[in-house]
Design an enzyme around this catalytic site. Structure first.
Site, PDB file in Angstrom:
ATOM      1  N   GLU A  81      -3.017   7.491  -6.567  1.00  0.00           N
ATOM      2  CA  GLU A  81      -3.184   6.549  -7.677  1.00  0.00           C
ATOM      3  C   GLU A  81      -4.260   7.034  -8.636  1.00  0.00           C
ATOM      4  OE1 GLU A  81      -3.643   2.498  -6.448  1.00  0.00           O
ATOM      5  OE2 GLU A  81      -1.733   2.448  -5.394  1.00  0.00           O
ATOM      6  N   ARG A  93       0.848  -1.189   0.000  1.00  0.00           N
ATOM      7  CA  ARG A  93       0.000   0.000   0.000  1.00  0.00           C
ATOM      8  C   ARG A  93       0.886   1.243   0.000  1.00  0.00           C
ATOM      9  NH1 ARG A  93      -3.626  -2.518  -1.603  1.00  0.00           N
ATOM     10  NH2 ARG A  93      -5.782  -2.650  -0.864  1.00  0.00           N
ATOM     11  N   HIS A  97      -0.472  -1.016  -9.967  1.00  0.00           N
ATOM     12  CA  HIS A  97      -1.223  -1.725  -8.930  1.00  0.00           C
ATOM     13  C   HIS A  97      -1.758  -3.062  -9.471  1.00  0.00           C
ATOM     14  CE1 HIS A  97      -3.506  -0.858  -4.959  1.00  0.00           C
ATOM     15  NE2 HIS A  97      -3.325  -2.155  -5.106  1.00  0.00           N
TER      16      HIS A  97
END
Length: 359
Positions: A290, A261, A309
């Site tokens: 993001e 994360r 991701h």
């Protein structure tokens, strides 16, 4: 004949609604089920905050329309906000196909007496493999040499000793976090021949000893590790656990990997550490924002590998997540407490009130 239980299967373009439908039918054979379905736009549209929850996809209005009078929801990214929970009085269970129900206002669900389940370990194998791939890519300059060769540059100078890569065999690797993912990474690293250090105050010492890893404090891990990989959850305790103060403890030329994360790290000091060579390489699958903006400083920093991701993006993860989610819902429908409940206090409250879940 008992009325069918109304179920919302809310999927997306990774876990399709039909995958939830088939998984629950398999997990609860003989149960009369009536399905409604919804498909949110993720991952074609990035997830983000919706209402008072984060990492969600779609809108509250779309979810409320899809829910109708559903009693059970099997969901991947849909936003179960305080408003949605208040306006869905028939809802009795929210089963989330993620490692943590970050798209659910758990406090609101608890106030409403709604259990919220989750799916630990759904992407453990996928995320572990990806983290190891990032390590190898960074240590051996795989993305950079590929890009340069395609541009016509034959970088034979990577064989020069000052530019040569590092093997995992014999290298000390530090893992920050030792849950399901970290344990798989450690097992593979041990097979490579690495010395593995672990910083996790909640890790079981007996298990760590059996796995052949050494439990140490975070500061010691940073001082001793040539490679550091993050595998912790984000909590108030772990947010920005790597920062300007302790990143300086890394040995010169160390490799840092984050596929967990973005909030675990302060990204601010990283460009300067890379420019100075104190940080030898950085491999990221997650970010503080993001997607990162076009003017993000790390786009211009040397020896940076970035992916969007993707650590959990395998077909097996989708199948596994749907199956675990359906198993939680099936247990509830049988009148049992599901195995993975984030707010088990709702069952105690119902028991004290003389009630219980409906089967």
């Amino acid at each position: 004949m008992k009325d069918a239980i109304r179920v919302l299967a809310s999927g997306d373009h990774f876990i399709a609604p039909q995958l939830f439908v088939e998984a629950l039918q398999k997990a609860a054979p003989g149960t009369a089920l009536e399905f409604r379905t919804q498909t949110t736009p993720w991952p074609h549209t990035p997830f983000g905050p919706v209402g008072n929850v984060k990492e969600a996809s779609g809108t509250e209005d779309e979810l409320l329309e899809a829910l109708g009078d559903a009693e059970v929801a099997l969901v991947q990214m849909a936003p179960f906000t305080d408003r949605v929970i208040r306006e869905a009085p028939n809802l009795k269970l929210i089963a989330v196909a993620r490692g943590g129900p970050v798209n659910v206002d758990v406090a609101a669900a608890t106030r409403a007496g709604i259990p919220v389940t989750f799916t630990p370990g759904r992407n453990a194998a996928a995320a572990a493999e990806f983290a190891l791939g990032l390590m190898l890519a960074a240590l051996r300059r795989i993305p950079a040499s590929d890009a340069e060769l395609k541009k016509g540059a034959w970088r034979g100078d990577y064989y020069a000793i000052d530019n040569a890569g590092i093997e995992l065999d014999g290298t000390t690797v530090g893992l920050v976090g030792y849950g399901a993912i970290g344990a798989i990474v450690a097992r593979v690293l041990r097979a490579f021949g690495s010395t593995v250090l672990v910083a996790d105050p909640y890790a079981d010492p007996a298990r760590a000893a059996a796995d052949g890893v050494e439990l140490v404090a975070l500061e010691e891990l940073l001082r001793r590790s040539s490679v550091v990989s993050l595998h912790a959850r984000v909590t108030p305790e772990t947010r920005h656990m790597l920062n300007a103060d302790n990143l300086k403890l890394l040995p010169k030329g160390a490799v840092l990997v984050n596929s967990a994360r973005g909030e675990l790290m302060d990204y601010g000091p990283l460009p300067a550490l890379l420019e100075s060579g104190h940080l030898g390489a950085l491999a990221l699958d997650v970010y503080d924002v993001e997607p990162p903006p076009g003017d993000w400083p790390l786009h211009r920093a040397p020896n940076v590998i970035t992916t969007p991701h993707l650590a959990g993006a395998t077909r097996q993860t989708a199948d596994r997540a749907a199956a675990i989610t359906a198993a939680q819902a099936a247990a509830y429908l049988r009148g049992e407490r599901p195995e993975f409940v984030v707010n088990p206090e709702v069952f105690e409250a119902a028991k004290s009130a003389g009630g219980g879940q409906q089967s």
